[in-house]
Scaffold this active site. Structure first.
Site, PDB file in Angstrom:
ATOM      1  N   CYS A 114       0.907  -1.140   0.090  1.00 22.81           N
ATOM      2  CA  CYS A 114      -0.092  -0.040  -0.003  1.00 22.81           C
ATOM      3  C   CYS A 114       0.782   1.274  -0.095  1.00 22.81           C
ATOM      4  CB  CYS A 114      -0.971  -0.028   1.320  1.00 22.81           C
ATOM      5  SG  CYS A 114      -2.022  -1.476   1.333  1.00 22.81           S
ATOM      6  N   HIS A 251      -3.219   7.481   2.382  1.00 21.05           N
ATOM      7  CA  HIS A 251      -3.624   6.183   1.806  1.00 21.05           C
ATOM      8  C   HIS A 251      -5.005   5.748   2.453  1.00 21.05           C
ATOM      9  CE1 HIS A 251      -3.883   1.854   0.930  1.00 21.05           C
ATOM     10  NE2 HIS A 251      -3.591   1.585   2.021  1.00 21.05           N
ATOM     11  N   ASN A 281      -9.926   0.156  -0.395  1.00 18.26           N
ATOM     12  CA  ASN A 281      -8.293   0.001  -0.388  1.00 18.26           C
ATOM     13  C   ASN A 281      -7.843  -0.526  -1.662  1.00 18.26           C
ATOM     14  OD1 ASN A 281      -5.795  -0.279   0.017  1.00 18.26           O
ATOM     15  ND2 ASN A 281      -5.820  -1.435   2.111  1.00 18.26           N
TER      16      ASN A 281
HETATM   17  N1  ACO Z   1     -18.613  -8.346   8.749  1.00 19.55           N
HETATM   18  C1  ACO Z   1     -19.126  -8.495  10.044  1.00 19.55           C
HETATM   19  N2  ACO Z   1     -18.220  -8.866  11.008  1.00 19.55           N
HETATM   20  C2  ACO Z   1     -16.942  -8.999  10.817  1.00 19.55           C
HETATM   21  C3  ACO Z   1     -16.594  -8.700   9.533  1.00 19.55           C
HETATM   22  C4  ACO Z   1     -17.229  -8.430   8.395  1.00 19.55           C
HETATM   23  N3  ACO Z   1     -16.794  -8.123   7.332  1.00 19.55           N
HETATM   24  N4  ACO Z   1     -15.168  -8.847   9.479  1.00 19.55           N
HETATM   25  C5  ACO Z   1     -14.805  -9.282  11.047  1.00 19.55           C
HETATM   26  N5  ACO Z   1     -15.850  -9.273  11.653  1.00 19.55           N
HETATM   27  C6  ACO Z   1     -15.996  -9.577  13.009  1.00 19.55           C
HETATM   28  C7  ACO Z   1     -14.985 -10.434  13.384  1.00 19.55           C
HETATM   29  O1  ACO Z   1     -15.129 -11.694  13.272  1.00 19.55           O
HETATM   30  C8  ACO Z   1     -14.990 -10.030  15.028  1.00 19.55           C
HETATM   31  O2  ACO Z   1     -15.930 -10.822  15.558  1.00 19.55           O
HETATM   32  P1  ACO Z   1     -15.716 -11.517  16.963  1.00 19.55           P
HETATM   33  O3  ACO Z   1     -15.860 -10.577  18.032  1.00 19.55           O
HETATM   34  O4  ACO Z   1     -16.990 -12.280  17.148  1.00 19.55           O
HETATM   35  O5  ACO Z   1     -14.417 -12.053  16.746  1.00 19.55           O
HETATM   36  C9  ACO Z   1     -15.593  -8.666  14.977  1.00 19.55           C
HETATM   37  O6  ACO Z   1     -16.136  -8.482  13.698  1.00 19.55           O
HETATM   38  C10 ACO Z   1     -14.641  -7.490  15.332  1.00 19.55           C
HETATM   39  O7  ACO Z   1     -13.581  -7.621  14.566  1.00 19.55           O
HETATM   40  P2  ACO Z   1     -12.521  -6.791  14.576  1.00 19.55           P
HETATM   41  O8  ACO Z   1     -11.206  -7.239  13.795  1.00 19.55           O
HETATM   42  O9  ACO Z   1     -11.740  -6.586  16.290  1.00 19.55           O
HETATM   43  O10 ACO Z   1     -12.977  -5.516  14.113  1.00 19.55           O
HETATM   44  P3  ACO Z   1     -12.398  -4.171  14.216  1.00 19.55           P
HETATM   45  O11 ACO Z   1     -13.248  -3.205  14.587  1.00 19.55           O
HETATM   46  O12 ACO Z   1     -10.827  -3.851  14.392  1.00 19.55           O
HETATM   47  O13 ACO Z   1     -12.508  -3.745  12.611  1.00 19.55           O
HETATM   48  C11 ACO Z   1     -10.829  -3.814  10.420  1.00 19.55           C
HETATM   49  C12 ACO Z   1     -11.967  -4.412  11.685  1.00 19.55           C
HETATM   50  C13 ACO Z   1     -12.152  -2.914   9.474  1.00 19.55           C
HETATM   51  C14 ACO Z   1     -10.232  -4.797   9.515  1.00 19.55           C
HETATM   52  C15 ACO Z   1     -10.009  -2.968  10.917  1.00 19.55           C
HETATM   53  O14 ACO Z   1      -9.311  -3.505  12.077  1.00 19.55           O
HETATM   54  C16 ACO Z   1      -9.067  -2.456  10.320  1.00 19.55           C
HETATM   55  O15 ACO Z   1      -9.461  -1.661   9.449  1.00 19.55           O
HETATM   56  N6  ACO Z   1      -7.822  -2.571  10.350  1.00 19.55           N
HETATM   57  C17 ACO Z   1      -6.748  -1.898   9.470  1.00 19.55           C
HETATM   58  C18 ACO Z   1      -6.884  -2.727   8.261  1.00 19.55           C
HETATM   59  C19 ACO Z   1      -6.217  -2.106   7.081  1.00 19.55           C
HETATM   60  O16 ACO Z   1      -6.132  -0.997   7.115  1.00 19.55           O
HETATM   61  N7  ACO Z   1      -5.643  -2.970   6.253  1.00 19.55           N
HETATM   62  C20 ACO Z   1      -5.304  -2.347   4.969  1.00 19.55           C
HETATM   63  C21 ACO Z   1      -3.924  -2.994   4.618  1.00 19.55           C
HETATM   64  S1  ACO Z   1      -2.678  -2.021   5.513  1.00 19.55           S
HETATM   65  C22 ACO Z   1      -3.140  -0.492   5.350  1.00 19.55           C
HETATM   66  O17 ACO Z   1      -3.428  -0.319   4.200  1.00 19.55           O
HETATM   67  C23 ACO Z   1      -2.852   0.537   6.169  1.00 19.55           C
END
Ligand code: ACO
Length: 324
Positions: A114, A251, A281
């Protein structure tokens, strides 16, 4: 006299097909509400089956060349930032080079996930600064959908496909921040965190491409800290504060990461260019796509001070401070 790369034109290409959160909710156990609340994403563009990264990249490059009013024959460097090359080799950049009708100079791929576009922009600018290039094309292009496990709801809702490009041209200046061009770049990586965001395959290990795997919560935590740190680093180089910036082009990974970065820097949300709601993304394409949108719709104007910043797998992260 100081030579810098000045952004002479920005181009973009997005595949025609738009996939909404509601469509994804029919494939995996998720909902529009969950995706919007956790990420700010409402839809994403997905490449057609016969569309490749080179197709997306060459469309964006042609758009950028047209807007810069520079012919492909005048380009002496093309760097393509991508995680999703058409083939393991040769570099997809050489395919793009042929597709746009550029026959001289050098073309190569650069891989920083990214952060790829910011890494490529810094590299091209350094070629220009040391006199090894006069007119460079920097493009970020991804068919990231091909690396997605469409049964994994924790990743499949977050990514999209697209391409963005800029034309950089050598510009003489006085060496102050009043000059137009790329004023500074800062790049970082820390391989201790590479397993938090990676593919589970590759040519030298599994002989497969692999699928994207991510520890979302940890990536999120590092992203907010690293992006704010690298932005502060860029500002400190010139004794600036967030209030001196006209625009930030970050980003586009997650709306909450963008809001957190803006808060840490003391930048009002209206000064952040946001496309994550519509593009999701797009990895290396996200920064140049957002930049192209804001330049070409007239929000970002000549003379504006703009901070580009990105963070991605590796981890890698970086910034570029630009006088447009
Ligand atoms: N729909 C419904 N529920 C979901 C989904 C979905 N698509 N995905 C995960 N969940 C559930 C999980 O299973 C979890 O359930 P549990 O509590 O029963 O285990 C719950 O939602 C919470 O999951 P978390 O991962 O804690 O959710 P969070 O609030 O952290 O959000 C997310 C997840 C959106 C991925 C977030 O962590 C994020 O954006 N992280 C950064 C990721 C990123 O930016 N990656 C890109 C590459 S790196 C970069 O570009 C910077």
């Amino acid at each position: 006299m100081t030579i810098r790369g000045r952004i002479a034109g920005c181009g973009a290409y997005l595949p025609a097909r738009v996939v909404t959160n509601q469509e994804l909710a029919q494939m995996v156990d998720t909902s529009d509400e969950w995706i919007v609340e956790r990420s700010g994403i409402r839809c994403r563009h997905i490449a057609a089956e016969n569309e490749t990264t080179a197709d997306l990249a060459s469309a964006a490059v042609k758009d950028a060349l047209r807007r810069a009013e520079i012919d492909a024959s005048a380009i002496d460097l093309l760097i393509l930032a991508t995680t999703t090359p058409d083939q393991t080799f040769p570099a997809t950049a050489t395919k793009v080079q042929a597709m746009i009708g550029m026959t001289g100079g050098a073309a190569f791929d650069l891989q920083a996930v990214c952060s790829g576009f910011v890494f490529a922009l810094a590299t091209a600018n350094n070629f220009i600064r040391c006199g090894q290039a006069r007119n460079a094309v920097v493009v970020g292009a991804e068919t990231f959908s091909r690396l997605i496990d469409w049964n994994d709801r924790s990743t499949c809702v977050l990514f999209g496909d697209g391409a963005g490009a800029v034309v950089l041209t050598a510009e003489d200046g006085t060496g102050t921040i009043a000059d137009r061009g790329i004023l500074s770049t800062h790049l970082h990586s820390d391989g201790r965190y590479r397993e938090l965001l990676q593919t589970d395959g590759g040519p030298s290990t599994t002989q497969t491409v692999g699928k994207a795997r991510m520890s979302g919560r940890e990536v999120f935590r590092h992203a907010v800290t690293n992006l704010a740190d690298v932005a502060e680093e860029a500002l400190a180089t010139f004794g600036l504060t967030g209030g001196d910036l006209d625009w930030v082009v970050p980003h586009q990974a997650n709306r909450r990461i963008l809001d957190g970065t803006a808060r840490k820097l003391g930048i009002s949300p209206e000064r952040m260019v946001i496309t994550v709601d519509r593009h999701a993304n797009t990895s290396a394409a996200s920064v140049p796509l957002a930049l192209a949108e804001a330049v070409n719709d007239g929000r970002i104007k000549a003379g504006d001070l703009v901070l580009l910043e990105a963070m991605g797998g590796g981890f890698t992260w970086g910034s570029a401070l630009v006088r447009m």
